[in-house]
Scaffold this motif. Structure first.
Motif, PDB file in Angstrom:
ATOM      1  N   TYR A  89       0.974  -1.128   0.218  1.00 24.30           N
ATOM      2  CA  TYR A  89      -0.103   0.069   0.056  1.00 24.30           C
ATOM      3  C   TYR A  89       0.988   1.131  -0.112  1.00 24.30           C
ATOM      4  O   TYR A  89       1.942   1.269   0.638  1.00 24.30           O
ATOM      5  CB  TYR A  89      -0.821   0.109   1.406  1.00 24.30           C
ATOM      6  CG  TYR A  89      -2.043  -0.920   1.120  1.00 24.30           C
ATOM      7  CD1 TYR A  89      -3.297  -0.447   0.701  1.00 24.30           C
ATOM      8  CD2 TYR A  89      -1.856  -2.413   1.255  1.00 24.30           C
ATOM      9  CE1 TYR A  89      -4.362  -1.382   0.658  1.00 24.30           C
ATOM     10  CE2 TYR A  89      -2.993  -3.237   1.265  1.00 24.30           C
ATOM     11  CZ  TYR A  89      -4.220  -2.547   0.835  1.00 24.30           C
ATOM     12  OH  TYR A  89      -5.311  -3.408   0.848  1.00 24.30           O
ATOM     13  N   GLU A  90       0.466   2.375  -0.635  1.00 23.72           N
ATOM     14  CA  GLU A  90       1.009   3.542  -0.665  1.00 23.72           C
ATOM     15  C   GLU A  90       0.340   4.504   0.473  1.00 23.72           C
ATOM     16  O   GLU A  90      -0.846   4.510   0.117  1.00 23.72           O
ATOM     17  CB  GLU A  90       1.189   4.301  -2.051  1.00 23.72           C
ATOM     18  CG  GLU A  90       1.961   5.429  -2.012  1.00 23.72           C
ATOM     19  CD  GLU A  90       2.569   5.622  -3.502  1.00 23.72           C
ATOM     20  OE1 GLU A  90       3.729   5.929  -3.600  1.00 23.72           O
ATOM     21  OE2 GLU A  90       1.615   5.555  -4.363  1.00 23.72           O
TER      22      GLU A  90
ATOM     23  N   ASP B 210      -3.642   3.934  -0.656  1.00 24.84           N
ATOM     24  CA  ASP B 210      -4.066   3.212  -2.080  1.00 24.84           C
ATOM     25  C   ASP B 210      -3.193   1.944  -1.936  1.00 24.84           C
ATOM     26  O   ASP B 210      -1.882   1.779  -2.009  1.00 24.84           O
ATOM     27  CB  ASP B 210      -3.553   4.066  -3.114  1.00 24.84           C
ATOM     28  CG  ASP B 210      -4.170   5.482  -3.181  1.00 24.84           C
ATOM     29  OD1 ASP B 210      -5.555   5.415  -3.213  1.00 24.84           O
ATOM     30  OD2 ASP B 210      -3.584   6.572  -2.957  1.00 24.84           O
ATOM     31  N   ARG B 211      -3.965   0.723  -2.506  1.00 23.53           N
ATOM     32  CA  ARG B 211      -3.335  -0.470  -2.665  1.00 23.53           C
ATOM     33  C   ARG B 211      -2.494  -0.535  -4.093  1.00 23.53           C
ATOM     34  O   ARG B 211      -3.036   0.154  -5.042  1.00 23.53           O
ATOM     35  CB  ARG B 211      -4.310  -1.337  -2.936  1.00 23.53           C
ATOM     36  CG  ARG B 211      -3.857  -3.065  -3.082  1.00 23.53           C
ATOM     37  CD  ARG B 211      -4.852  -3.882  -2.742  1.00 23.53           C
ATOM     38  NE  ARG B 211      -4.563  -5.288  -3.407  1.00 23.53           N
ATOM     39  CZ  ARG B 211      -5.248  -6.444  -3.128  1.00 23.53           C
ATOM     40  NH1 ARG B 211      -5.902  -6.435  -1.847  1.00 23.53           N
ATOM     41  NH2 ARG B 211      -4.628  -7.443  -3.499  1.00 23.53           N
ATOM     42  N   ARG B 212      -1.318  -1.010  -4.087  1.00 28.29           N
ATOM     43  CA  ARG B 212      -0.526  -0.941  -5.150  1.00 28.29           C
ATOM     44  C   ARG B 212      -0.138  -2.085  -5.862  1.00 28.29           C
ATOM     45  O   ARG B 212       0.738  -2.748  -5.323  1.00 28.29           O
ATOM     46  CB  ARG B 212       1.148  -0.269  -4.882  1.00 28.29           C
ATOM     47  CG  ARG B 212       0.901   1.581  -4.595  1.00 28.29           C
ATOM     48  CD  ARG B 212       0.614   2.246  -5.621  1.00 28.29           C
ATOM     49  NE  ARG B 212       1.541   1.897  -6.710  1.00 28.29           N
ATOM     50  CZ  ARG B 212       2.666   2.552  -6.903  1.00 28.29           C
ATOM     51  NH1 ARG B 212       3.019   3.385  -6.116  1.00 28.29           N
ATOM     52  NH2 ARG B 212       3.491   2.452  -8.077  1.00 28.29           N
ATOM     53  N   ASP B 213      -1.151  -2.692  -6.709  1.00 30.47           N
ATOM     54  CA  ASP B 213      -1.171  -3.993  -7.269  1.00 30.47           C
ATOM     55  C   ASP B 213       0.118  -4.457  -8.164  1.00 30.47           C
ATOM     56  O   ASP B 213       0.297  -5.414  -8.386  1.00 30.47           O
ATOM     57  CB  ASP B 213      -2.595  -4.449  -7.678  1.00 30.47           C
ATOM     58  CG  ASP B 213      -3.434  -4.852  -6.690  1.00 30.47           C
ATOM     59  OD1 ASP B 213      -3.272  -5.035  -5.518  1.00 30.47           O
ATOM     60  OD2 ASP B 213      -4.774  -4.480  -6.879  1.00 30.47           O
ATOM     61  N   ASP B 214       0.492  -3.193  -8.763  1.00 32.41           N
ATOM     62  CA  ASP B 214       1.602  -3.033  -9.431  1.00 32.41           C
ATOM     63  C   ASP B 214       3.067  -3.447  -8.895  1.00 32.41           C
ATOM     64  O   ASP B 214       4.119  -3.658  -9.336  1.00 32.41           O
ATOM     65  CB  ASP B 214       1.776  -1.722 -10.440  1.00 32.41           C
ATOM     66  CG  ASP B 214       2.191  -0.504  -9.223  1.00 32.41           C
ATOM     67  OD1 ASP B 214       1.290  -0.581  -8.309  1.00 32.41           O
ATOM     68  OD2 ASP B 214       2.879   0.159  -9.791  1.00 32.41           O
ATOM     69  N   LEU B 215       3.018  -3.491  -7.451  1.00 36.38           N
ATOM     70  CA  LEU B 215       4.163  -3.710  -6.487  1.00 36.38           C
ATOM     71  C   LEU B 215       4.010  -4.913  -5.992  1.00 36.38           C
ATOM     72  O   LEU B 215       2.948  -4.959  -4.996  1.00 36.38           O
ATOM     73  CB  LEU B 215       4.526  -2.600  -5.605  1.00 36.38           C
ATOM     74  CG  LEU B 215       4.490  -1.136  -6.360  1.00 36.38           C
ATOM     75  CD1 LEU B 215       4.933  -0.104  -5.199  1.00 36.38           C
ATOM     76  CD2 LEU B 215       5.667  -1.076  -7.448  1.00 36.38           C
TER      77      LEU B 215
ATOM     78  N   LEU C 123       5.518   3.566   1.346  1.00 38.84           N
ATOM     79  CA  LEU C 123       5.048   2.038   1.038  1.00 38.84           C
ATOM     80  C   LEU C 123       5.251   1.359   2.172  1.00 38.84           C
ATOM     81  O   LEU C 123       6.135   1.389   2.801  1.00 38.84           O
ATOM     82  CB  LEU C 123       5.908   1.412  -0.143  1.00 38.84           C
ATOM     83  CG  LEU C 123       5.989   1.959  -1.642  1.00 38.84           C
ATOM     84  CD1 LEU C 123       6.987   1.083  -2.402  1.00 38.84           C
ATOM     85  CD2 LEU C 123       4.696   2.231  -2.037  1.00 38.84           C
TER      86      LEU C 123
END
Length: 190
Positions: free
Chosen positions: A62-63, A179-184, A77
């Motif tokens: 998450y950010e 914010d969930r960071r599904d790219d990470l 992060l």
């Protein structure tokens, strides 16, 4: 992938014969300086390489907006790692501090300053501690969406001792600025 140990068994220290229970541990990770994802992955790798520690889950990344940091601090992060261990809470704290030090964590500007890496013990089994060096459960975890939301992804029914279910706590604090960071993605070799 190795199988996590049964949390209902007791492990005997082979050198001393001391019986040590296997405890569930929740660790919060955060980074807002340098290569943030690499810093978090390094922490996961270091935890996985710790003897008598078995990683059982890694949350999505998450950010988050900085909380209590100086103005214009970069976003963090964050992630949560679940582990089983026979190590004591103080040994885990020593390991967490050593991992932070390996990533050049600067503590000279106070607790809420920007940092390369933060490795926080959130819960260590049902252990309670209120010393200067170690506070368990983590005294602010129940107010931090960047801890509660990733943990909820891993254990929807989890509770913080003396605070209540993390799902209820998250409803109270909300998820604004998270914010969930599904790219990470963080991974463990275990």
């Amino acid at each position: 992938m190795s199988e996590a140990p049964n949390p209902n068994i007791i492990d005997a220290d082979t050198l001393t014969g001391e019986m040590r229970p296997i405890r569930r541990v929740v660790v919060g990770l955060g980074s807002n300086l340098g290569e943030r994802l690499d810093n978090l992955q390094g922490a996961v790798d270091a935890l996985a390489d710790t003897p008598d520690v078995w990683i059982t889950g890694i949350s999505p990344v998450y950010e988050s907006e900085p909380v209590g940091c100086p103005p214009d601090s970069p976003k963090f992060l964050n992630a949560v790692v679940l582990m089983d261990t026979t190590l004591s809470a103080h040994r885990l704290l020593d390991r967490a501090l050593a991992i932070e030090d390996a990533y050049d964590r600067d503590r000279s500007h106070g607790v809420n300053s920007p940092r390369t890496l933060d490795v926080d013990l959130i819960v260590v089994g049902d252990r309670r501690s209120d010393t200067e060096a170690l506070k368990l459960p983590h005294p602010l975890a129940h107010e931090r969406s960047f801890v509660l939301r990733p943990w909820l992804d891993l254990e929807p029914d989890a509770e913080i001792p003396d605070q209540g279910p993390i799902s209820v706590l998250l409803e109270k604090v909300g998820t604004d600025g998270l914010d969930r960071r599904d790219d990470l993605v963080l991974e463990s070799d275990e």
